[in-house]
Design a protein around this motif. Structure first.
Motif, PDB file in Angstrom:
ATOM      1  N   ILE A 152       1.567  -0.774  -1.906  1.00  0.00           N
ATOM      2  CA  ILE A 152       0.222  -1.347  -1.866  1.00  0.00           C
ATOM      3  C   ILE A 152      -0.521  -0.970  -0.598  1.00  0.00           C
ATOM      4  O   ILE A 152       0.053  -0.442   0.355  1.00  0.00           O
ATOM      5  CB  ILE A 152       0.261  -2.888  -2.009  1.00  0.00           C
ATOM      6  CG1 ILE A 152       1.038  -3.514  -0.845  1.00  0.00           C
ATOM      7  CG2 ILE A 152       0.879  -3.278  -3.342  1.00  0.00           C
ATOM      8  CD1 ILE A 152       0.955  -5.031  -0.829  1.00  0.00           C
ATOM      9  N   ALA A 153      -1.813  -1.260  -0.598  1.00  0.00           N
ATOM     10  CA  ALA A 153      -2.681  -0.990   0.550  1.00  0.00           C
ATOM     11  C   ALA A 153      -3.651  -2.155   0.708  1.00  0.00           C
ATOM     12  O   ALA A 153      -3.835  -2.956  -0.211  1.00  0.00           O
ATOM     13  CB  ALA A 153      -3.449   0.317   0.348  1.00  0.00           C
ATOM     14  N   ARG A 154      -4.281  -2.221   1.869  1.00  0.00           N
ATOM     15  CA  ARG A 154      -5.313  -3.239   2.076  1.00  0.00           C
ATOM     16  C   ARG A 154      -6.553  -2.902   1.256  1.00  0.00           C
ATOM     17  O   ARG A 154      -6.969  -1.749   1.203  1.00  0.00           O
ATOM     18  CB  ARG A 154      -5.677  -3.349   3.556  1.00  0.00           C
ATOM     19  CG  ARG A 154      -4.660  -4.123   4.365  1.00  0.00           C
ATOM     20  CD  ARG A 154      -5.071  -4.280   5.813  1.00  0.00           C
ATOM     21  NE  ARG A 154      -4.126  -5.120   6.526  1.00  0.00           N
ATOM     22  CZ  ARG A 154      -2.947  -4.712   6.996  1.00  0.00           C
ATOM     23  NH1 ARG A 154      -2.595  -3.441   6.810  1.00  0.00           N
ATOM     24  NH2 ARG A 154      -2.139  -5.532   7.608  1.00  0.00           N
ATOM     25  N   LYS A 155      -7.106  -3.890   0.639  1.00  0.00           N
ATOM     26  CA  LYS A 155      -8.320  -3.689  -0.143  1.00  0.00           C
ATOM     27  C   LYS A 155      -9.504  -3.430   0.773  1.00  0.00           C
ATOM     28  O   LYS A 155      -9.741  -4.191   1.707  1.00  0.00           O
ATOM     29  CB  LYS A 155      -8.600  -4.935  -1.003  1.00  0.00           C
ATOM     30  CG  LYS A 155      -9.834  -4.816  -1.880  1.00  0.00           C
ATOM     31  CD  LYS A 155     -10.104  -6.083  -2.670  1.00  0.00           C
ATOM     32  CE  LYS A 155     -10.703  -7.172  -1.815  1.00  0.00           C
ATOM     33  NZ  LYS A 155     -12.086  -6.857  -1.349  1.00  0.00           N
ATOM     34  N   PRO A 156     -10.252  -2.353   0.547  1.00  0.00           N
ATOM     35  CA  PRO A 156     -11.476  -2.152   1.324  1.00  0.00           C
ATOM     36  C   PRO A 156     -12.399  -3.352   1.171  1.00  0.00           C
ATOM     37  O   PRO A 156     -12.581  -3.874   0.071  1.00  0.00           O
ATOM     38  CB  PRO A 156     -12.087  -0.887   0.689  1.00  0.00           C
ATOM     39  CG  PRO A 156     -10.908  -0.154   0.125  1.00  0.00           C
ATOM     40  CD  PRO A 156      -9.982  -1.228  -0.369  1.00  0.00           C
ATOM     41  N   LYS A 157     -12.986  -3.782   2.255  1.00  0.00           N
ATOM     42  CA  LYS A 157     -13.772  -5.020   2.245  1.00  0.00           C
ATOM     43  C   LYS A 157     -15.058  -4.908   1.440  1.00  0.00           C
ATOM     44  O   LYS A 157     -15.609  -5.915   0.995  1.00  0.00           O
ATOM     45  CB  LYS A 157     -14.081  -5.453   3.686  1.00  0.00           C
ATOM     46  CG  LYS A 157     -12.847  -5.854   4.488  1.00  0.00           C
ATOM     47  CD  LYS A 157     -13.226  -6.390   5.843  1.00  0.00           C
ATOM     48  CE  LYS A 157     -11.977  -6.751   6.664  1.00  0.00           C
ATOM     49  NZ  LYS A 157     -11.177  -7.810   5.991  1.00  0.00           N
ATOM     50  N   LEU A 181      -7.687   7.152   0.871  1.00  0.00           N
ATOM     51  CA  LEU A 181      -8.979   7.110   0.180  1.00  0.00           C
ATOM     52  C   LEU A 181      -9.926   6.073   0.772  1.00  0.00           C
ATOM     53  O   LEU A 181     -11.101   6.017   0.387  1.00  0.00           O
ATOM     54  CB  LEU A 181      -8.773   6.814  -1.301  1.00  0.00           C
ATOM     55  CG  LEU A 181      -8.006   7.863  -2.097  1.00  0.00           C
ATOM     56  CD1 LEU A 181      -7.775   7.380  -3.518  1.00  0.00           C
ATOM     57  CD2 LEU A 181      -8.739   9.198  -2.097  1.00  0.00           C
ATOM     58  N   ARG A 182      -9.437   5.252   1.693  1.00  0.00           N
ATOM     59  CA  ARG A 182     -10.253   4.163   2.241  1.00  0.00           C
ATOM     60  C   ARG A 182     -11.611   4.644   2.756  1.00  0.00           C
ATOM     61  O   ARG A 182     -12.647   4.053   2.414  1.00  0.00           O
ATOM     62  CB  ARG A 182      -9.495   3.435   3.350  1.00  0.00           C
ATOM     63  CG  ARG A 182     -10.324   2.356   4.041  1.00  0.00           C
ATOM     64  CD  ARG A 182      -9.546   1.704   5.176  1.00  0.00           C
ATOM     65  NE  ARG A 182      -8.432   0.962   4.652  1.00  0.00           N
ATOM     66  CZ  ARG A 182      -8.504  -0.292   4.211  1.00  0.00           C
ATOM     67  NH1 ARG A 182      -9.666  -0.923   4.239  1.00  0.00           N
ATOM     68  NH2 ARG A 182      -7.451  -0.909   3.770  1.00  0.00           N
ATOM     69  N   PRO A 183     -11.695   5.704   3.571  1.00  0.00           N
ATOM     70  CA  PRO A 183     -13.012   6.130   4.073  1.00  0.00           C
ATOM     71  C   PRO A 183     -13.989   6.495   2.954  1.00  0.00           C
ATOM     72  O   PRO A 183     -15.199   6.273   3.082  1.00  0.00           O
ATOM     73  CB  PRO A 183     -12.689   7.353   4.941  1.00  0.00           C
ATOM     74  CG  PRO A 183     -11.251   7.202   5.301  1.00  0.00           C
ATOM     75  CD  PRO A 183     -10.618   6.546   4.112  1.00  0.00           C
ATOM     76  N   TYR A 184     -13.473   7.057   1.868  1.00  0.00           N
ATOM     77  CA  TYR A 184     -14.328   7.489   0.766  1.00  0.00           C
ATOM     78  C   TYR A 184     -14.813   6.288  -0.051  1.00  0.00           C
ATOM     79  O   TYR A 184     -15.933   6.285  -0.572  1.00  0.00           O
ATOM     80  CB  TYR A 184     -13.570   8.485  -0.119  1.00  0.00           C
ATOM     81  CG  TYR A 184     -13.190   9.738   0.623  1.00  0.00           C
ATOM     82  CD1 TYR A 184     -14.045  10.840   0.647  1.00  0.00           C
ATOM     83  CD2 TYR A 184     -12.008   9.808   1.346  1.00  0.00           C
ATOM     84  CE1 TYR A 184     -13.712  11.989   1.351  1.00  0.00           C
ATOM     85  CE2 TYR A 184     -11.666  10.953   2.060  1.00  0.00           C
ATOM     86  CZ  TYR A 184     -12.524  12.030   2.057  1.00  0.00           C
ATOM     87  OH  TYR A 184     -12.198  13.149   2.768  1.00  0.00           O
ATOM     88  N   LEU A 185     -13.958   5.272  -0.151  1.00  0.00           N
ATOM     89  CA  LEU A 185     -14.363   4.047  -0.844  1.00  0.00           C
ATOM     90  C   LEU A 185     -15.356   3.260  -0.001  1.00  0.00           C
ATOM     91  O   LEU A 185     -16.354   2.743  -0.505  1.00  0.00           O
ATOM     92  CB  LEU A 185     -13.138   3.191  -1.152  1.00  0.00           C
ATOM     93  CG  LEU A 185     -12.203   3.741  -2.233  1.00  0.00           C
ATOM     94  CD1 LEU A 185     -10.867   3.017  -2.202  1.00  0.00           C
ATOM     95  CD2 LEU A 185     -12.849   3.613  -3.605  1.00  0.00           C
ATOM     96  N   GLU A 186     -15.109   3.188   1.296  1.00  0.00           N
ATOM     97  CA  GLU A 186     -15.985   2.418   2.176  1.00  0.00           C
ATOM     98  C   GLU A 186     -17.350   3.081   2.345  1.00  0.00           C
ATOM     99  O   GLU A 186     -18.352   2.396   2.544  1.00  0.00           O
ATOM    100  CB  GLU A 186     -15.306   2.221   3.530  1.00  0.00           C
ATOM    101  CG  GLU A 186     -14.096   1.294   3.462  1.00  0.00           C
ATOM    102  CD  GLU A 186     -13.418   1.086   4.798  1.00  0.00           C
ATOM    103  OE1 GLU A 186     -12.701   0.087   4.947  1.00  0.00           O
ATOM    104  OE2 GLU A 186     -13.591   1.940   5.704  1.00  0.00           O
ATOM    105  N   SER A 187     -17.393   4.408   2.251  1.00  0.00           N
ATOM    106  CA  SER A 187     -18.665   5.128   2.383  1.00  0.00           C
ATOM    107  C   SER A 187     -19.432   5.194   1.070  1.00  0.00           C
ATOM    108  O   SER A 187     -20.609   5.573   1.056  1.00  0.00           O
ATOM    109  CB  SER A 187     -18.412   6.549   2.893  1.00  0.00           C
ATOM    110  OG  SER A 187     -17.730   7.316   1.899  1.00  0.00           O
TER     111      SER A 187
END
Length: 337
Positions: free
Chosen positions: A115-120, A263-269
């Motif tokens: 698992i990973a932390r959910k993007p806010k 993928l976090r940066p792509y989801l957050e952006s």
């Protein structure tokens, strides 16, 4: 006890029951998670229809989830109680039986590594829609040895995996030209995801397409026909088993929280967007209806389940699961609502 959907025999969606299911305790490397949203995948109904993967009954279906950590084992170091997380809890590469307790339950256990932390900036529903589909999408590019600047032809651009393949090709892997197939009502939708060109398969046949592509990514198992748009030496990836063309290479997925973190940066952006079918999210009580729709093969994006029950939380959670635990409760007795 908690509420969960489960089946005790193989068969159609009608074998699913909503009833009481034991609350699990996390092993030393696991977390106890309160599920806030889950997503359905074809593997969920295929596994229910026939014994494609060994498992004891009863089985709670579901791979994808997003939720909140309520407890953890003694070896867990990356997450704390209260963290919002998401992931695919079924490790298909582990060489072991899949979990009996899938994600269509109030409370599940999952290994820290999955698992990973959910993007806010994304909802629980959006997060739950991503893991298995995006892990499958990524694996196809790896299998093909895809290189920046190459062109890609995506077969089935509107499905749960296809919508992510189109976006990853454009924004993550740097494809020079992205083409995707879909039906007439979904053409503009696929363009908005980043496709440079959309082929309406109801109007255009593969043999009518003159251009050839560096990579054919087939998400619907049509490689017996889609190979026509590939260059002579181009890789052809098929995510269905077995591929319908001997030239095609089957691609599965690697289940990993690390992949999701990348993928976090792509989801957050906002460059990578979760796509939830507009018929949902479905309520937790409407799982059979959600499976009925998924099994039509007409979903646009992912079929998501939300509005999970929380009447048992947190007072009914075994107190020891809030600390370091090394035992696991094995479901044996259940009751049906």
């Amino acid at each position: 006890m908690q509420k969960a959907w489960f089946y005790e025999e193989y068969g159609p969606k009608e074998v699913l029951k909503l009833g009481d299911f034991p609350i699990p305790n996390p092993l030393h490397n696991q977390l106890l998670v309160h599920v806030r949203a889950a997503a359905l995948n074809p593997i969920d109904f295929k596994r229910r229809q026939r014994p494609i993967s060994p498992s004891d009954f009863p089985v709670v279906p579901g791979c994808d989830m997003a939720g909140v950590v309520l407890g953890k084992g003694s070896s867990v170091t990356k997450f704390d109680i209260g963290d919002e997380v998401y992931g695919n809890i079924q490790d298909f590469n582990a060489g072991e039986n899949l979990k009996q307790l899938g994600t269509l339950a109030e409370l599940i256990v999952v290994e820290e590594s999955l698992i990973a932390r959910k993007p806010k900036n994304i909802s629980f529903e959006e997060a739950a829609s991503l893991p298995l589909a995006v892990q499958t999408a990524i694996e196809g590019f790896i299998t093909a040895g895809f290189k920046e600047g190459q062109s890609v032809f995506v077969v089935g651009g509107a499905g749960g995996v296809g919508t992510l393949v189109v976006q990853l090709a454009k924004h993550f892997y740097g494809a020079s030209h992205v083409v995707a197939t879909t039906s007439t009502p979904k053409v503009e939708f696929i363009k908005k995801l980043g496709a440079d060109e959309v082929v309406d398969y109801t109007k255009t046949r593969y043999e009518d397409i003159d251009e050839k592509y560096d990579f054919v990514y087939d998400t619907i198992g049509d490689t017996k026909n889609s190979f026509l748009v590939a260059k002579d030496d181009a890789p052809i990836v098929d995510i269905t088993w077995p591929p319908s063309n001997p030239r095609a290479v089957y691609s599965s997925l690697t289940v990993s929280g690390e992949n999701l973190e990348k993928l976090r940066p792509y989801l957050e952006s906002g460059k990578l967007k979760a796509v939830i079918d507009p018929t949902g999210p479905y309520n937790f009580g409407d799982v059979i209806e959600a499976f009925q729709y998924l099994e039509t093969g007409r979903a646009r994006g992912k079929v998501v389940i939300s509005s999970f029950n929380s009447q048992h939380l947190p007072s009914s959670i075994p107190s020891e699961s809030k600390n370091n635990v090394t035992s696991e409760l094995v479901p044996k007795q259940i009751s049906v609502s």
